[in-house]
Design a protein around this motif. Structure first.
Motif, PDB file in Angstrom:
ATOM      1  N   ILE A   1     -95.928 -57.438  18.090  1.00  0.00           N
ATOM      2  CA  ILE A   1     -95.437 -57.337  19.445  1.00  0.00           C
ATOM      3  C   ILE A   1     -96.525 -56.296  20.126  1.00  0.00           C
ATOM      4  O   ILE A   1     -96.501 -55.053  19.738  1.00  0.00           O
TER       5      ILE A   1
ATOM      6  N   ARG B   1     -89.207 -54.724  24.659  1.00  0.00           N
ATOM      7  CA  ARG B   1     -88.028 -54.064  23.949  1.00  0.00           C
ATOM      8  C   ARG B   1     -86.772 -54.968  24.147  1.00  0.00           C
ATOM      9  O   ARG B   1     -85.863 -54.895  23.284  1.00  0.00           O
TER      10      ARG B   1
ATOM     11  N   ALA C   1     -92.296 -46.969  20.900  1.00  0.00           N
ATOM     12  CA  ALA C   1     -92.007 -48.314  20.445  1.00  0.00           C
ATOM     13  C   ALA C   1     -91.129 -48.235  18.873  1.00  0.00           C
ATOM     14  O   ALA C   1     -90.124 -48.887  18.712  1.00  0.00           O
TER      15      ALA C   1
ATOM     16  N   LEU D   1     -96.214 -53.737  15.499  1.00  0.00           N
ATOM     17  CA  LEU D   1     -96.294 -53.081  16.828  1.00  0.00           C
ATOM     18  C   LEU D   1     -97.722 -52.561  17.356  1.00  0.00           C
ATOM     19  O   LEU D   1     -98.288 -52.055  16.521  1.00  0.00           O
TER      20      LEU D   1
ATOM     21  N   ILE E   1     -89.784 -58.961  12.727  1.00  0.00           N
ATOM     22  CA  ILE E   1     -90.873 -58.007  13.396  1.00  0.00           C
ATOM     23  C   ILE E   1     -91.952 -57.522  12.192  1.00  0.00           C
ATOM     24  O   ILE E   1     -91.369 -57.182  11.278  1.00  0.00           O
TER      25      ILE E   1
ATOM     26  N   ALA F   1     -95.319 -53.027  23.032  1.00  0.00           N
ATOM     27  CA  ALA F   1     -94.064 -52.753  22.556  1.00  0.00           C
ATOM     28  C   ALA F   1     -93.173 -51.707  23.246  1.00  0.00           C
ATOM     29  O   ALA F   1     -91.984 -52.127  23.039  1.00  0.00           O
TER      30      ALA F   1
ATOM     31  N   ARG G   1     -85.718 -57.214  21.105  1.00  0.00           N
ATOM     32  CA  ARG G   1     -85.520 -56.889  19.752  1.00  0.00           C
ATOM     33  C   ARG G   1     -84.212 -57.361  19.127  1.00  0.00           C
ATOM     34  O   ARG G   1     -84.143 -57.787  17.866  1.00  0.00           O
TER      35      ARG G   1
END
Length: 378
Positions: A11, A19, A47, A36, A33, A14, A22
Motif C-alpha cells: 500500500i 486506511r 500508517a 506499507l 497486507i 498508506a 484495512r
C-alpha cells in the motif's frame, strides 16, 4: 501469492485514503497486507499505528524491489497515479489505483499500453459504483425495468476549499485546472448502468469565478462546470462538478429510460432515492422509494457485508464492498471489475472537457482507449 496461498498487497500512500481498506483486506481469507509505503517517517509511523507493524518503505520503487508483492494499492495524490501504476504493471503486479486514472491524455495512453502488456490487472477504485443504491439500480436496469435508457445526470458537489489547504495537491490538480477535473464519481455509476457504452464526445462550459484561495488568487476552475456528453449509442449524459461553492456535500444522480426513471435525493449524501416504473393501466405516475422497489435487486455481495462494516468502513460500507470485490477478482483470477478501459471511459471525458471549456464549450471527440491497445473488449 505466498506459500499460504494469500495475495500479498503493498500500500502506497498508506497514511491517507487507503486506511479505509484495512478491514476489507484483514477480513479477506486469501489476501494479506505485506508492505506499507509513505513519503516521510512521520507518515509511516501513522500508517503502522493504523495497519500494524508491516515492512515499511519511504520509496515506492524500494517497496516494489524488496517486498514480496502480488498487488499494490495506489492511494497517493492523483498526479502520481499513472507513474506508480506503470512501475507496478511493468513488474506484472496487479494495481488498484485511486481515481482518476490519470491527469493527461498522453499518460493515459501509456497506462493503457502498459496494462495491455502486463500480466497484472489494472483496477480503478471508483467507490461510487459500489454504493448500495447504485448497485441496486444496475440490477434493475439489467432486468429491463427502466426500458431503454437514453439520459442520465451525475453531480459531485463538494466544497473542497478547506481540502486545498490541508492537501495542497488538490489546489493544483482539482481546482487549479478548469473543467471536469474530478468526474469519475459522477460518471462511474452512470456508465455501469449504460453497460457497453461510452461517451464519444463532450462539450463543457463554466459558471464563472466567484471564489479566491487564502492567497487571494482566483481559482482557475470555474465554480460550477457542466459537461454534456453524447455516447456512442446516442445517449445523453450531463455531469456537474462543483468543488468551490459554499454548500453541503452532495452526490446527485438521475436516470431516464423508456419505461421508468430514477432520482437520488439531492440533499442526502447516501440516500436511496426514488424510482418510477411504468405499469399498464396506471392512473398517474407515482414515485416509489428505492429501498422498497429495489429490495429483491440488492446484490449478493451487499447481503454478505458484516453489520459492523456498514458504518465503519466508509461511504456507507461501499469501500468495504468495493475492496472485497477487487480482492475476489484477483484471487479468483477473474477479469477486473473496473478494467483499464472502463477506468478510462470514466477519466477521458473529463480530460477532454478541460480542452472544451477553454474553447468556449466546443464539442470535442473523446478517444477510445481500446484503440490504443488494440482491444475490442470492455
Amino acid at each position: 501469492m505466498d506459500r499460504n496461498g494469500k495475495l500479498n498487497v503493498g500500500i502506497v500512500g498508506a497514511a491517507g485514503r487507503p486506511r479505509i481498506f484495512r478491514d476489507a483486506i484483514h477480513a479477506h481469507p486469501r489476501a494479506a497486507i505485506a508492505a506499507l509505503c509513505e513519503i516521510s517517517e512521520e507518515r509511516l509511523d501513522m500508517a503502522k499505528a493504523y495497519f500494524g507493524q508491516y515492512p515499511a518503505y519511504l520509496s515506492f520503487e524500494s517497496m516494489l524491489e524488496s517486498a514480496d508483492l502480488d498487488a499494490v494499492i495506489i492511494g497517493t495524490p492523483m498526479q502520481f497515479h499513472v507513474e506508480q501504476a506503470l512501475l507496478a504493471l511493468e513488474r506484472n503486479l496487479h494495481v488498484i489505483s485511486e481515481v482518476p486514472a490519470g491527469i493527461d491524455i498522453g499518460e493515459c495512453r501509456r497506462l493503457t499500453e502498459t496494462a495491455a502488456r502486463s500480466k497484472g490487472q489494472y483496477i480503478m477504485a471508483e467507490n461510487c459504483n459500489y454504493m448500495k443504491p447504485h448497485m441496486v439500480i444496475s440490477n434493475m436496469v439489467r432486468s429491463g425495468l427502466f426500458g431503454e435508457l437514453y439520459y442520465a445526470e451525475g453531480e459531485y458537489l463538494h466544497d473542497a476549499k478547506p481540502l486545498c489547504v490541508s492537501t495542497p495537491w488538490r489546489r493544483a490538480w482539482q481546482t487549479g485546472v478548469n473543467g471536469i477535473t474530478y468526474g469519475t464519481h459522477s460518471l462511474g455509476p452512470i456508465l455501469d448502468w449504460m453497460e457497453g457504452d461510452r461517451i464519444a464526445r463532450v462539450s463543457c462550459i463554466g459558471s464563472g469565478r466567484h471564489h479566491a484561495d487564502g492567497q487571494g488568487r482566483a481559482y482557475e476552475q470555474e465554480d460550477t462546470c457542466l459537461m454534456m456528453g453524447q455516447t456512442e449509442r446516442g445517449k445523453l449524459i450531463r455531469v456537474r462538478l462543483d468543488l468551490l461553492s459554499d454548500r453541503p456535500t452532495a452526490l446527485n444522480y438521475s436516470l431516464q429510460g423508456t419505461r421508468g426513471c430514477y432520482e437520488s435525493i439531492r440533499h442526502e449524501l447516501l440516500g436511496a432515492g426514488k424510482v418510477y416504473l411504468k405499469t399498464e393501466g396506471e392512473d398517474k405516475p407515482e414515485w416509489i422509494d428505492l429501498a422498497a422497489a429495489g429490495k429483491q435487486y440488492v446484490p449478493d455481495i451487499w447481503q454478505r457485508v458484516p453489520e459492523q462494516m456498514l458504518g465503519a468502513s466508509g461511504h456507507g460500507g461501499s469501500d468495504f464492498v468495493m475492496m472485497t470485490d477487487f480482492l475476489n477478482a484477483m484471487t479468483d483470477g477473474k477479469p477486473s471489475p473496473i478494467s483499464i478501459h472502463r477506468a478510462l471511459d470514466m477519466t477521458l471525458p473529463g480530460l477532454i472537457s478541460q480542452l472544451s471549456v477553454e474553447r468556449g464549450g466546443q464539442w470535442l471527440d473523446v478517444p477510445d482507449s481500446r484503440v490504443w491497445s488494440g482491444d475490442n473488449g470492455t
